[in-house]
Every structure is written in C-alpha cells, then in structure tokens.
Design a protein around this motif. Structure first.
Motif, mmCIF file in Angstrom:
data_model
loop_
_atom_site.group_PDB
_atom_site.id
_atom_site.type_symbol
_atom_site.label_atom_id
_atom_site.label_comp_id
_atom_site.label_asym_id
_atom_site.label_seq_id
_atom_site.Cartn_x
_atom_site.Cartn_y
_atom_site.Cartn_z
ATOM 1 N N SER A 464 0.686 -1.345 0.010
ATOM 2 C CA SER A 464 0.035 0.065 0.196
ATOM 3 C C SER A 464 0.551 1.451 -0.155
ATOM 4 O O SER A 464 0.500 2.100 0.642
ATOM 5 C CB SER A 464 -0.941 -0.053 1.188
ATOM 6 O OG SER A 464 -1.842 -1.174 0.956
ATOM 7 N N GLY A 465 2.135 1.169 -0.754
ATOM 8 C CA GLY A 465 2.682 2.409 -0.849
ATOM 9 C C GLY A 465 3.741 2.415 0.373
ATOM 10 O O GLY A 465 4.676 3.427 0.222
ATOM 11 N N PHE A 466 3.999 1.602 1.076
ATOM 12 C CA PHE A 466 4.853 1.573 2.261
ATOM 13 C C PHE A 466 6.077 0.628 1.889
ATOM 14 O O PHE A 466 5.816 -0.629 1.565
ATOM 15 C CB PHE A 466 4.252 1.049 3.436
ATOM 16 C CG PHE A 466 3.262 2.214 4.345
ATOM 17 C CD1 PHE A 466 3.701 3.288 4.925
ATOM 18 C CD2 PHE A 466 1.866 2.015 4.014
ATOM 19 C CE1 PHE A 466 2.819 4.477 5.429
ATOM 20 C CE2 PHE A 466 0.986 2.939 4.594
ATOM 21 C CZ PHE A 466 1.519 4.290 5.120
ATOM 22 N N ASN A 467 7.115 0.961 2.177
ATOM 23 C CA ASN A 467 8.374 -0.058 1.968
ATOM 24 C C ASN A 467 8.393 -0.916 3.247
ATOM 25 O O ASN A 467 8.494 -0.355 4.208
ATOM 26 C CB ASN A 467 9.727 0.988 1.839
ATOM 27 C CG ASN A 467 9.659 1.483 0.475
ATOM 28 O OD1 ASN A 467 9.037 1.335 -0.275
ATOM 29 N ND2 ASN A 467 10.608 2.487 0.443
ATOM 30 N N VAL A 468 8.595 -2.225 2.927
ATOM 31 C CA VAL A 468 8.489 -3.297 3.948
ATOM 32 C C VAL A 468 9.843 -3.938 3.450
ATOM 33 O O VAL A 468 9.973 -4.569 2.454
ATOM 34 C CB VAL A 468 7.479 -4.258 3.940
ATOM 35 C CG1 VAL A 468 7.599 -5.033 5.092
ATOM 36 C CG2 VAL A 468 6.149 -3.529 4.289
ATOM 37 N N VAL A 486 13.096 -18.935 8.749
ATOM 38 C CA VAL A 486 12.142 -18.049 8.250
ATOM 39 C C VAL A 486 12.526 -17.181 7.217
ATOM 40 O O VAL A 486 13.730 -16.819 7.002
ATOM 41 C CB VAL A 486 11.376 -17.019 9.442
ATOM 42 C CG1 VAL A 486 12.317 -16.042 9.874
ATOM 43 C CG2 VAL A 486 10.149 -16.414 8.717
ATOM 44 N N ALA A 487 11.864 -17.136 6.081
ATOM 45 C CA ALA A 487 11.938 -16.279 5.009
ATOM 46 C C ALA A 487 10.723 -15.385 4.706
ATOM 47 O O ALA A 487 9.510 -16.053 4.633
ATOM 48 C CB ALA A 487 12.277 -16.867 3.703
ATOM 49 N N ALA A 488 10.867 -14.250 4.548
ATOM 50 C CA ALA A 488 9.590 -13.149 4.181
ATOM 51 C C ALA A 488 9.816 -12.718 2.647
ATOM 52 O O ALA A 488 11.011 -12.251 2.281
ATOM 53 C CB ALA A 488 9.782 -12.016 4.969
ATOM 54 N N VAL A 489 8.791 -12.828 1.825
ATOM 55 C CA VAL A 489 8.662 -12.240 0.662
ATOM 56 C C VAL A 489 7.447 -11.516 0.369
ATOM 57 O O VAL A 489 6.543 -11.726 1.099
ATOM 58 C CB VAL A 489 8.816 -13.464 -0.480
ATOM 59 C CG1 VAL A 489 10.170 -14.368 -0.450
ATOM 60 C CG2 VAL A 489 7.634 -14.522 -0.496
ATOM 61 N N GLY A 490 7.556 -11.009 -0.855
ATOM 62 C CA GLY A 490 6.331 -10.223 -1.401
ATOM 63 C C GLY A 490 5.571 -11.166 -2.156
ATOM 64 O O GLY A 490 5.854 -11.860 -3.194
ATOM 65 N N GLY A 497 -1.366 -4.037 -3.299
ATOM 66 C CA GLY A 497 0.003 -4.259 -4.488
ATOM 67 C C GLY A 497 0.933 -5.473 -4.165
ATOM 68 O O GLY A 497 0.761 -6.226 -5.076
ATOM 69 N N GLU A 498 1.218 -5.617 -2.938
ATOM 70 C CA GLU A 498 1.876 -6.889 -2.578
ATOM 71 C C GLU A 498 1.425 -7.080 -0.864
ATOM 72 O O GLU A 498 0.888 -6.235 -0.080
ATOM 73 C CB GLU A 498 3.382 -6.486 -2.688
ATOM 74 C CG GLU A 498 4.041 -6.650 -3.868
ATOM 75 C CD GLU A 498 5.580 -6.787 -3.911
ATOM 76 O OE1 GLU A 498 5.970 -7.668 -4.496
ATOM 77 O OE2 GLU A 498 6.067 -5.626 -3.246
ATOM 78 N N LEU A 499 1.570 -8.146 -0.578
ATOM 79 C CA LEU A 499 1.229 -8.675 0.875
ATOM 80 C C LEU A 499 2.673 -9.335 1.327
ATOM 81 O O LEU A 499 3.295 -9.989 0.649
ATOM 82 C CB LEU A 499 0.103 -9.411 0.974
ATOM 83 C CG LEU A 499 -0.187 -10.588 0.364
ATOM 84 C CD1 LEU A 499 0.932 -11.760 0.868
ATOM 85 C CD2 LEU A 499 -1.542 -10.961 0.187
ATOM 86 N N VAL A 500 2.926 -9.398 2.723
ATOM 87 C CA VAL A 500 3.941 -9.993 3.143
ATOM 88 C C VAL A 500 3.562 -11.471 3.444
ATOM 89 O O VAL A 500 2.576 -11.877 4.167
ATOM 90 C CB VAL A 500 4.206 -9.654 4.628
ATOM 91 C CG1 VAL A 500 5.437 -10.290 5.369
ATOM 92 C CG2 VAL A 500 4.721 -7.928 4.415
ATOM 93 N N LYS A 501 4.350 -12.233 2.764
ATOM 94 C CA LYS A 501 4.128 -13.860 3.096
ATOM 95 C C LYS A 501 5.444 -14.553 3.406
ATOM 96 O O LYS A 501 6.559 -14.338 3.317
ATOM 97 C CB LYS A 501 3.866 -14.608 1.596
ATOM 98 C CG LYS A 501 3.628 -16.282 1.852
ATOM 99 C CD LYS A 501 3.411 -16.865 0.391
ATOM 100 C CE LYS A 501 3.044 -18.184 0.279
ATOM 101 N NZ LYS A 501 1.816 -18.597 1.019
ATOM 102 N N LEU A 502 5.134 -15.438 4.605
ATOM 103 C CA LEU A 502 6.410 -16.100 5.481
ATOM 104 C C LEU A 502 6.115 -17.472 5.144
ATOM 105 O O LEU A 502 5.037 -18.230 5.008
ATOM 106 C CB LEU A 502 5.769 -15.832 6.844
ATOM 107 C CG LEU A 502 6.013 -14.441 7.594
ATOM 108 C CD1 LEU A 502 5.753 -14.589 9.231
ATOM 109 C CD2 LEU A 502 7.312 -13.949 7.452
#
Length: 556
Positions: A464-468, A486-490, A497-502
């Motif tokens: 949503s326009g925020f850098n993660v 753990v690994a986090a990806v978009g 736009g994108e969501l955080v997936k673990l």
C-alpha cells in the motif's frame, strides 16, 4: 562523504593500506612460502590430511608447469575450477594463478544449462573438475571452448593406499560418480606427474592483470563475470589483515575454518588473508552436515570462522556444539546474508565471542564493511568501511544523503572490480561517473560511521505504498523460540499491491500460524504484518547457505 567512520576504528587499525606494495598472488604465495615453509597451509577437515606451505609450493608449481609447458596455454587463458573444498582446490588455484591464467570458479552443483552458460561466456579453454560432477560437463563440453580437462577424485590427495581405497569406495561402493565420457581428459595424478617432468617458467604478472572471472547475478540480469585483478583480491586480503592485526598473536599458527565453498568469493578472500599470515585453512567440504561439521570443529583450536547466518544457526542448535573448546576463537564473521540478532546472541552466549557482521559482494572482492573485532555485542549494523574504502549513501538521482537517511550504498576502493566480462553496458549501469560501484543495496549510516543494511532493493516489499524490508520481518519472527528458520517475501495482492508472505521452518511441532501472528502483532506495525504463512520442512538455499528468496517469491 566524509569518513566519519574513522573515529570508530579499533586502536591499531590504519585508515589506509599501502596499495603500491601489492604485486601478484604468485609473489604473495612466494613470500608466504619463504616465511612459513613448514607450517600447515591447508588441512582437509574430513580426512585430516594436511599440506605445508612448502608442499603447496611444490605441487602448485607442477600444476603451473603442466598447463604452461605440456598444454602450452598462453598467459591470460581462462581455466575453470569446479570442485568443493578439497585440497586439490588450493593446489590448482595457486598453480594456475602463478602461471598467469585467469581462474573461473564454478559451482559444482550447477545444472548443465548453468555450466554451459558460464563456460561459453568466460571462454574457458581448460578445466579441472571433480569426478562426481564430470557427467555434467560431458553433456555440454562440445558447445564450449573447453579442450583440456583434468578430472580429480575426492581422495586424490590422500596417501597411498588410502587414496585408492577412498576413490574405490566413492565410485564403486557408494556410487557417487555417475558415468561420463570425456575423451582426452587426464587424471589429477597424471597432471602432477607430467608437471613434475616439465619446466615452469615464471611469468611477469602485473597488479592490474586479471586473476578471476567471478560469476554473480550482480544487481540485475543474467549471471556475469566480475573481473577481479590480482590487485583487487590482494587489496581486500590486506584490508582484512589490517582489520584483524591488533587482535591476533602471529607468533603461533592461526587456524581458520573454511566451511564456505572456496569457489565463493567470501571464502576465497578469507582464505587468501590467512595465507598471507601463514595461517592454516581447515577445509570443510560439506558444512550442511552439521553433526559432522561439529566433529571437525572439535578437532581444531580455531581463531576464525567466517560463515553465513544459516550455518551459524545450524551450529547453535546442535547439542554438541557447546562442548567445543572456544578458547582461541577471536572472531566469527557473518556475511553473504543478514545476520539475525537471535542467532548472534545465542552464538555469543555459547562461545563467549561475538558474531561480527560484515558486508560485501562479488564485485568488491568481496568485503566492504565489517564491525570492529573488539565489539562487545551484536549491534545490528554491517560495521565500518575497511581501510582505503569509501562508502557513499545516495538517492535515486545520485545525490549523496546525510547520516540517518536511507539510500543506495555505493563503494569506491582498490577492491572494486574492473567491470563485467564482455558486458560494457551492464558495467556502465553499475558504475557512477566518479568511480563508485552502485551495489543495489539500501543502507543508512549513523553519526558514528556505522552502516546498517536495510535490504536489497529488489527484495523490498511494497505494501500500500509503504516500504517493507524482509530482513526486519525475519528478525522479528526469529525472536520466537519455536522458530528455526524463516523467510519473508512479497506476494502480489489486488488490495495492497503486495502482501507479506512467510515461509517458516518449525523448531517445535506445536508452533502454529496463530502463535506467529500473535508474536508479530506485538512487534510489528499493521502494514508490516504477514498475511500468509506456509510451513516448510526446509527453506531452499544456495550452496553457501543463502536463503533463496527468489525461489520462494516464485512459489508464492
């Protein structure tokens, strides 16, 4: 950018190194042999077989003589090496370099497609390969420029009759060597025998001559060869020595554990640094076998262990690791990927020595920054620029940013590559007009000159326009005691736009998605929260232990 980091240097570390004193890796080895002839240069962790500096000198001269006088390959010929951490590697490495050849390091786990690309792109005309992977070469050699092949067995550096028995067990009993046909290839022992009867004529190697084509994905595009000169590599080795000199007692032999594959620039740089100090590099061929690796560690009183976060994590979770004698350990350096705070804190609790994070990349031979070796605890930074290294944080328009502002990390120094092999366009894309390398990494510098790596530009998740930044999410999740990895990806999302997936590997079977989400809610703001969680038995990793986020993004 003003070098404000110099005020944070450890006592005794110089601001600059004398680059003019550096010549070639051949002369570098000659100096080590003259000073430390009887010391062990390399030890095989799995077999215990060692070679002294004098023996390394003799064997590498045979390799040089074979390629120079028997094969008659001219100076500058590209020669590929494709093997794990065997004693044969340094023997061939130094032999080829002292004859003026350009070494092309190849990952032994490459598929035929990947191998063909690297051999064709580099124009390699000769190759030394371990027999376990010769079948891969056999599938593509006719489409490359390779015309001379030396094949070595895993046990080729063991004394007779263990050499014969070891290779028999590997080939006939364990059947680890798939069938292959490489007409005209010679064995490692034949190469040494013929090299012993040939003449090696020392060649004039200049500091700016190419030493390595070190392949990397770089910041963009297909795998390409970073052109590293003798000066690039030696400068980085000397920078590392200057950084560690105040903390090492050189009156005794310094032992370093080389668990990262030597074909990887991180291990290569560390190895060369210890050669210049007359140290002993203990080679570990398969560090992913943690119990076997712990057994090797227990047999050596080592001062240094360079590795990646996943390897440190595996060690601290092994019950026998805490039984090792760490009395000589001065520093463990984490690179290749971000070191996670829970891993670093557990490491220091067990060993009594800090896990020191550094930062580098293939294009910089490789080290750019590292934390002071007298740091008392993990600080979450990638440290300070090495002597003779300039680092500048810049925005998208190339403007330098002030301390505290995040931007692209750019590097200038004697360790920075000459460019990408046969790729002037891609070279121009990463080099600024004032000679800085654009790394593609986002970082920030504090007012004491310490740099903190935020993340890779390409790994950043836009919610949503925020850098993660995945590193932050992963560090928070790793704080939970039931998480092993753990690994986090978009993942693309219509709403944000994108969501955080673990992707999570459990340490205990009772760990659930809800437990992780509850933990994250307590430590992350809403837009950084993971929206999907998958549990895996293991995370995909490269040969050096880097978690392959790209594969996970594709899966997502």
């Amino acid at each position: 950018m003003e070098k404000i980091w110099l005020k944070s240097y450890s006592a005794g570390v110089p601001a600059e190194i004398d680059v003019s004193a550096l010549r070639s890796i051949a002369s570098y080895l000659d100096e080590a042999v003259a000073l430390y002839a009887d010391r062990d240069a390399f030890v095989s962790g799995s077999t215990g077989v060692a070679i002294t500096y004098a023996e390394l000198d003799g064997l590498s001269r045979r390799v040089a003589a074979y390629f120079q006088s028997v094969l008659r390959l001219p100076k500058g010929t590209r020669v590929a090496l494709m093997m794990p951490n065997l004693l044969q590697y340094p023997v061939c490495l130094f032999g080829l370099l002292r004859a003026g050849y350009v070494v092309v390091n190849v990952n032994p786990m490459y598929t035929p497609r990947e191998l063909e690309h690297q051999l064709r792109d580099s124009g390699a005309e000769a190759m030394v390969i371990v027999d376990m992977f010769a079948h891969t070469l056999a599938k593509v050699i006719d489409r490359t420029a390779v015309r001379h092949v030396v094949v070595t067995g895993l046990a080729d550096m063991m004394p007779w009759p263990k050499r014969v028995l070891g290779n028999f067990l590997v080939r006939k009993v364990k059947r680890l060597v798939p069938p292959y046909e490489l007409p005209g290839s010679v064995s490692y022992s034949d190469m040494l025998s013929r090299g012993a009867c040939a003449v090696f004529t020392p060649v004039d190697i200049k500091p700016q001559d190419l030493a390595f084509l070190q392949y990397t994905g770089g910041t963009t595009g297909v795998s390409k060869g970073a052109m590293l000169t003798h000066l690039n590599v030696l400068a980085n080795a000397r920078q590392g020595q200057a950084w560690s000199d105040p903390f090492l007692d050189k009156s005794e032999t310094l032992v370093s554990i080389t668990a990262i594959p030597l074909y990887h620039v991180f291990a290569l740089g560390s190895c060369l640094g210890f050669v210049g100090m007359g140290g002993t590099n203990v080679l570990v061929a398969d560090p992913r076998n943690i119990p076997a690796f712990v057994k090797v560690l227990s047999q050596h009183r080592f001062v240094s262990l360079p590795a990646v976060n996943t390897l440190f994590n595996g060690l601290v979770n092994d019950p026998d690791f805490a039984k090792i004698d760490f009395s000589k350990l001065r520093f463990a350096i984490g690179g290749g990927a971000a070191v996670q705070r829970p891993v670093a804190e557990r490491w220091q609790q067990i060993t009594g020595a800090p896990l020191v994070e550094g930062y580098g990349l293939t294009e910089c031979s490789p080290t750019v920054t590292v934390n002071p070796l007298d740091v008392k605890a993990f600080n979450g930074s990638i440290g300070l620029p090495l002597p003779s290294t300039e680092v500048s944080i810049r925005d998208a328009e190339g403007r330098e940013l002030a301390p505290g502002e995040a931007g692209e990390l750019c590097v200038r120094g004697p360790q920075v590559m000459q460019g990408y092999w046969n790729r002037p366009g891609e070279t121009a894309a990463v080099m600024t007009e004032d000679g800085f390398l654009r790394t593609g990494d986002v970082a920030v510098m504090d007012h004491n000159g310490f740099f903190k790596l935020v993340d890779r530009l390409k790994d950043m998740i836009l919610v949503s326009g925020f850098n993660v930044y995945p590193n932050e999410i992963e560090e928070v999740v790793m704080m939970h005691p039931d998480v092993l990895e753990v690994a986090a990806v978009g993942k693309p999302s219509q709403g944000s736009g994108e969501l955080v997936k673990l992707y999570v590997v459990k340490k205990t079977p009772t760990l659930t998605e809800e437990i992780i989400l509850k933990h994250c809610r307590e430590n992350l703001t809403a837009y950084k929260m993971p929206r999907e969680i998958d549990f895996l038995a293991e995370l995909p990793k490269s040969n050096v232990g880097k978690i392959l986020r790209r594969e996970l993004r594709e899966r997502a």
